[in-house]
Design a protein around this motif. Structure first.
Motif, PDB file in Angstrom:
ATOM      1  N   MET A 161       0.846  -1.178   0.000  1.00  0.00           N
ATOM      2  CA  MET A 161       0.000   0.000   0.000  1.00  0.00           C
ATOM      3  C   MET A 161       0.888   1.236   0.000  1.00  0.00           C
ATOM      4  SD  MET A 161      -2.457   1.529   2.993  1.00  0.00           S
ATOM      5  CE  MET A 161      -3.738   0.343   2.846  1.00  0.00           C
ATOM      6  N   GLN A 162       0.539   2.148  -0.882  1.00  0.00           N
ATOM      7  CA  GLN A 162       1.263   3.410  -0.955  1.00  0.00           C
ATOM      8  C   GLN A 162       0.558   4.416  -0.049  1.00  0.00           C
ATOM      9  OE1 GLN A 162       0.982   5.350  -4.717  1.00  0.00           O
ATOM     10  NE2 GLN A 162       2.554   6.846  -4.234  1.00  0.00           N
ATOM     11  N   VAL A 163       1.307   5.044   0.838  1.00  0.00           N
ATOM     12  CA  VAL A 163       0.754   6.052   1.739  1.00  0.00           C
ATOM     13  C   VAL A 163       1.377   7.395   1.381  1.00  0.00           C
ATOM     14  CG1 VAL A 163       0.472   6.784   4.127  1.00  0.00           C
ATOM     15  CG2 VAL A 163       0.473   4.352   3.576  1.00  0.00           C
ATOM     16  N   VAL A 164       0.517   8.346   1.024  1.00  0.00           N
ATOM     17  CA  VAL A 164       0.960   9.701   0.700  1.00  0.00           C
ATOM     18  C   VAL A 164       0.602  10.586   1.889  1.00  0.00           C
ATOM     19  CG1 VAL A 164       0.687  11.639  -0.877  1.00  0.00           C
ATOM     20  CG2 VAL A 164       0.607   9.305  -1.751  1.00  0.00           C
ATOM     21  N   PHE A 165       1.577  11.331   2.385  1.00  0.00           N
ATOM     22  CA  PHE A 165       1.371  12.186   3.555  1.00  0.00           C
ATOM     23  C   PHE A 165       1.650  13.627   3.168  1.00  0.00           C
ATOM     24  CE2 PHE A 165       2.940  14.469   7.238  1.00  0.00           C
ATOM     25  CZ  PHE A 165       1.993  14.164   8.198  1.00  0.00           C
ATOM     26  N   GLU A 166       0.747  14.537   3.586  1.00  0.00           N
ATOM     27  CA  GLU A 166       0.939  15.968   3.330  1.00  0.00           C
ATOM     28  C   GLU A 166       0.584  16.760   4.575  1.00  0.00           C
ATOM     29  OE1 GLU A 166      -1.235  17.434  -0.005  1.00  0.00           O
ATOM     30  OE2 GLU A 166      -0.563  15.817  -1.314  1.00  0.00           O
ATOM     31  N   SER A 167       1.425  17.753   4.876  1.00  0.00           N
ATOM     32  CA  SER A 167       1.135  18.679   5.954  1.00  0.00           C
ATOM     33  C   SER A 167       1.986  19.919   5.763  1.00  0.00           C
ATOM     34  CB  SER A 167       1.425  18.061   7.323  1.00  0.00           C
ATOM     35  OG  SER A 167       1.150  19.001   8.333  1.00  0.00           O
ATOM     36  N   ARG A 168       1.358  21.073   5.790  1.00  0.00           N
ATOM     37  CA  ARG A 168       2.095  22.334   5.687  1.00  0.00           C
ATOM     38  C   ARG A 168       2.563  22.809   7.055  1.00  0.00           C
ATOM     39  NH1 ARG A 168      -1.575  25.670   1.369  1.00  0.00           N
ATOM     40  NH2 ARG A 168      -1.152  24.296  -0.378  1.00  0.00           N
ATOM     41  N   ASP A 169       1.942  22.300   8.089  1.00  0.00           N
ATOM     42  CA  ASP A 169       2.279  22.679   9.451  1.00  0.00           C
ATOM     43  C   ASP A 169       3.526  21.909   9.900  1.00  0.00           C
ATOM     44  OD1 ASP A 169       2.014  22.322  12.540  1.00  0.00           O
ATOM     45  OD2 ASP A 169       0.668  23.985  12.034  1.00  0.00           O
ATOM     46  N   GLN A 182       2.446   4.608   9.879  1.00  0.00           N
ATOM     47  CA  GLN A 182       2.319   3.388  10.676  1.00  0.00           C
ATOM     48  C   GLN A 182       0.856   3.119  11.023  1.00  0.00           C
ATOM     49  OE1 GLN A 182       4.029   3.744  14.559  1.00  0.00           O
ATOM     50  NE2 GLN A 182       3.828   1.573  15.020  1.00  0.00           N
ATOM     51  N   ARG A 183       0.139   4.158  11.434  1.00  0.00           N
ATOM     52  CA  ARG A 183      -1.273   3.997  11.799  1.00  0.00           C
ATOM     53  C   ARG A 183      -2.129   3.594  10.596  1.00  0.00           C
ATOM     54  NH1 ARG A 183      -2.826   2.323  15.705  1.00  0.00           N
ATOM     55  NH2 ARG A 183      -4.836   3.344  15.562  1.00  0.00           N
ATOM     56  N   VAL A 184      -1.867   4.187   9.430  1.00  0.00           N
ATOM     57  CA  VAL A 184      -2.624   3.825   8.223  1.00  0.00           C
ATOM     58  C   VAL A 184      -2.393   2.357   7.891  1.00  0.00           C
ATOM     59  CG1 VAL A 184      -2.791   4.160   5.731  1.00  0.00           C
ATOM     60  CG2 VAL A 184      -2.711   6.132   7.239  1.00  0.00           C
ATOM     61  N   ARG A 185      -1.153   1.927   7.904  1.00  0.00           N
ATOM     62  CA  ARG A 185      -0.854   0.526   7.587  1.00  0.00           C
ATOM     63  C   ARG A 185      -1.470  -0.430   8.612  1.00  0.00           C
ATOM     64  NH1 ARG A 185       2.555   0.913   3.411  1.00  0.00           N
ATOM     65  NH2 ARG A 185       3.971   2.688   3.358  1.00  0.00           N
ATOM     66  N   PHE A 186      -1.478  -0.030   9.878  1.00  0.00           N
ATOM     67  CA  PHE A 186      -2.052  -0.888  10.916  1.00  0.00           C
ATOM     68  C   PHE A 186      -3.568  -0.990  10.765  1.00  0.00           C
ATOM     69  CE2 PHE A 186      -3.972  -1.504  15.113  1.00  0.00           C
ATOM     70  CZ  PHE A 186      -3.393  -2.719  15.454  1.00  0.00           C
TER      71      PHE A 186
END
Length: 113
Positions: free
Chosen positions: A1-9, A21-25
């Motif tokens: 599974m590909q997890v894309v993460f974005e945050s400007r903060d 880790q939480r998404v995969r779990f």
């Protein structure tokens, strides 16, 4: 599974390893259905505080369907966990709904010509 993460903060960006880790779990039993997940963390009103941490989770299935869930909480972890739990439930509902339609589809018994 590909997890894309974005945050400007900057504070939210430090949660990248935890979010992945939480998404995969949470999606461990549904990885066959969800090849891509996107997590977006944002702070709604900046450093003023309050209930303003926003987490948006988008899960894309193989069949070009997607589930998008947004959660707002006082801290990043609560917003992330809430959004992931709701997204997993919505995905399971979507899966069951798709199976149910095929099973209960009306069949034409005979066509009168």
């Amino acid at each position: 599974m590909q997890v894309v993460f974005e945050s400007r903060d900057p504070e939210g960006a430090r949660l990248r390893p935890l979010a992945e880790q939480r998404v995969r779990f949470v999606m461990r039993r549904l990885t066959w259905l969800v090849p891509r997940a996107k997590v977006l963390l944002s702070d709604i009103n900046g450093p003023r505080g309050g209930v303003d941490k926003r987490c948006q989770v988008e899960l894309r299935t193989d069949g070009d369907r997607s589930v998008v869930i947004t959660s707002i909480a006082r801290d990043w972890r609560t917003a992330l966990d809430s959004a992931l739990a709701r997204a997993a439930r919505a995905l399971v509902r979507l899966l069951h709904r798709g199976r149910g339609r095929a099973r209960h589809r009306p069949v034409a018994l005979g066509a009168s010509e």
